[in-house]
Design a protein around this motif. Structure first.
Motif, PDB file in Angstrom:
ATOM      1  N   UNK A  53      -2.285   1.994   7.359  1.00 38.43           N
ATOM      2  CA  UNK A  53      -3.204   2.491   8.377  1.00 38.43           C
ATOM      3  C   UNK A  53      -4.021   3.659   7.817  1.00 38.43           C
ATOM      4  N   UNK A  54      -3.334   4.588   7.128  1.00 42.71           N
ATOM      5  CA  UNK A  54      -4.034   5.743   6.577  1.00 42.71           C
ATOM      6  C   UNK A  54      -5.074   5.310   5.551  1.00 42.71           C
ATOM      7  N   UNK A  55      -4.698   4.382   4.682  1.00 46.83           N
ATOM      8  CA  UNK A  55      -5.632   3.911   3.660  1.00 46.83           C
ATOM      9  C   UNK A  55      -6.848   3.245   4.294  1.00 46.83           C
ATOM     10  N   UNK A  56      -6.609   2.461   5.362  1.00 46.40           N
ATOM     11  CA  UNK A  56      -7.720   1.783   6.040  1.00 46.40           C
ATOM     12  C   UNK A  56      -8.683   2.787   6.659  1.00 46.40           C
ATOM     13  N   UNK A  57      -8.181   3.986   7.003  1.00 46.50           N
ATOM     14  CA  UNK A  57      -9.022   5.024   7.584  1.00 46.50           C
ATOM     15  C   UNK A  57      -9.610   5.957   6.524  1.00 46.50           C
TER      16      UNK A  57
END
Length: 325
Positions: A53-57
């Protein structure tokens, strides 16, 4: 480019799983007037879904399993990742590791955690089960500073969740998790936002100044100031500047040894120092307080140095003697 006076606090979030609290913190950091930004999400579980999730953001991520590593060695790896990302604060969000005392001491006042109980009740695990078995009417969550003792740091904020008839640890946990998502970002923002709060900064300066022997506070040109000596003949060694005389800064004004020193500091460290419009001609420098990365030991050193410039010998001798013990 120099950081602005209102720079956000760079924050690393440590997780071990899905990272729902991390997500709440991340999205809240993008709201207007947020006091912090998330620069890293790190985990001791390489396949933790929260990392995706963090990487996608667009947030940097780091993972290193604790398996096969000593606790101090793993702490060191995680801490270095936070430092490499420029983090000034670490937020634990479902990070299922007990940290070494040395790690927590290095980040004292700059590491936060959330715990699913109304602390000091139910430190440790199985908090929902314990609350139900105790017959409690309310349960909840607490945000606290991390200390070397488990779940024992200063509580910064809490939220209550009613325990209903027929609740199980699982149903109660579901509601507490929703409450956590409301509480954690708000408390983090309030706590980290104190870096731009004049009242908070003034109180820190006041505490440091009045701890020096022979000092008292007296207003000067509409601003708080501190003098050493008697009420009648004391000399000023510090002033508090809250964006006065056209300045954008909240700052501590202290004496330098010379105009050359003042101008040199302002030129080489413009994010940390400025020449005050009103006092600068007399060799006073402004130590900027409403910025990220303020080192309060350094501020205390400036206060003591300025105090020594004007303090009568009787007070400096007293201070030197106290330092021997």
């Amino acid at each position: 480019m120099p950081e602005t006076a209102s720079a956000k606090v760079k924050t690393a979030i440590f997780i071990s799983g899905g990272g729902t609290n991390m997500a709440a913190l991340l999205y809240a950091s993008r709201l207007p007037n947020s006091a912090y930004e998330v620069v890293l999400v790190a985990s001791n579980v390489p396949d933790a879904s929260g990392l995706g999730l963090a990487a996608a953001e667009g947030v940097g991520t780091f993972a290193r399993s604790h398996q096969g590593m000593s606790r101090p060695d793993h702490d060191a790896v995680m801490e270095q990742a936070a430092r490499d990302a420029g983090a000034e604060c670490i937020i634990l969000a479902g990070y299922m590791r007990i940290l070494t005392p040395e790690f927590t001491e290095r980040w004292q006042g700059r590491m936060l955690n959330i715990h699913p109980s109304l602390l000091p009740k139910y430190r440790g695990l199985e908090t929902h089960k314990r609350a139900i078995e105790a017959g409690d009417k309310v349960h909840g969550a607490s945000v606290h500073l991390v200390s070397s003792e488990l779940d024992a740091g200063e509580v910064l904020g809490q939220i209550e969740v009613r325990i209903t008839q027929g609740d199980t640890p699982e149903t109660l946990a579901d509601r507490v998790k929703i409450a956590e998502h409301q509480l954690y970002p708000r408390v983090v923002n309030e706590y980290l936002g104190r870096a731009n709060d004049p009242e908070h900064l003034l109180q820190k300066i006041r505490d440091l100044a009045l701890a020096l022997p022979g000092t008292h506070e007296r207003e000067s040109h509409g601003s708080p100031g501190w003098r050493v000596g008697t009420e009648k003949s004391g000399k000023y060694f510090a002033h508090f500047n809250d964006q006065h005389h056209g300045s954008e800064h909240i700052a501590l004004l202290v004496k330098t040894d010379s105009m050359d020193e003042l101008l040199g500091l302002v030129e080489t460290h413009p994010h940390a120092y400025f020449k005050p419009a009103y006092y600068g001609a007399s060799g006073w420098i402004g130590v900027i307080l409403n910025r990220s990365g303020v080192e309060w030991d350094h501020v205390a050193d400036w206060l003591e140095r300025s105090w020594r410039n004007v303090a009568p010998r009787q007070f400096t001798k007293l201070h030197d003697a106290a330092d021997q013990f």
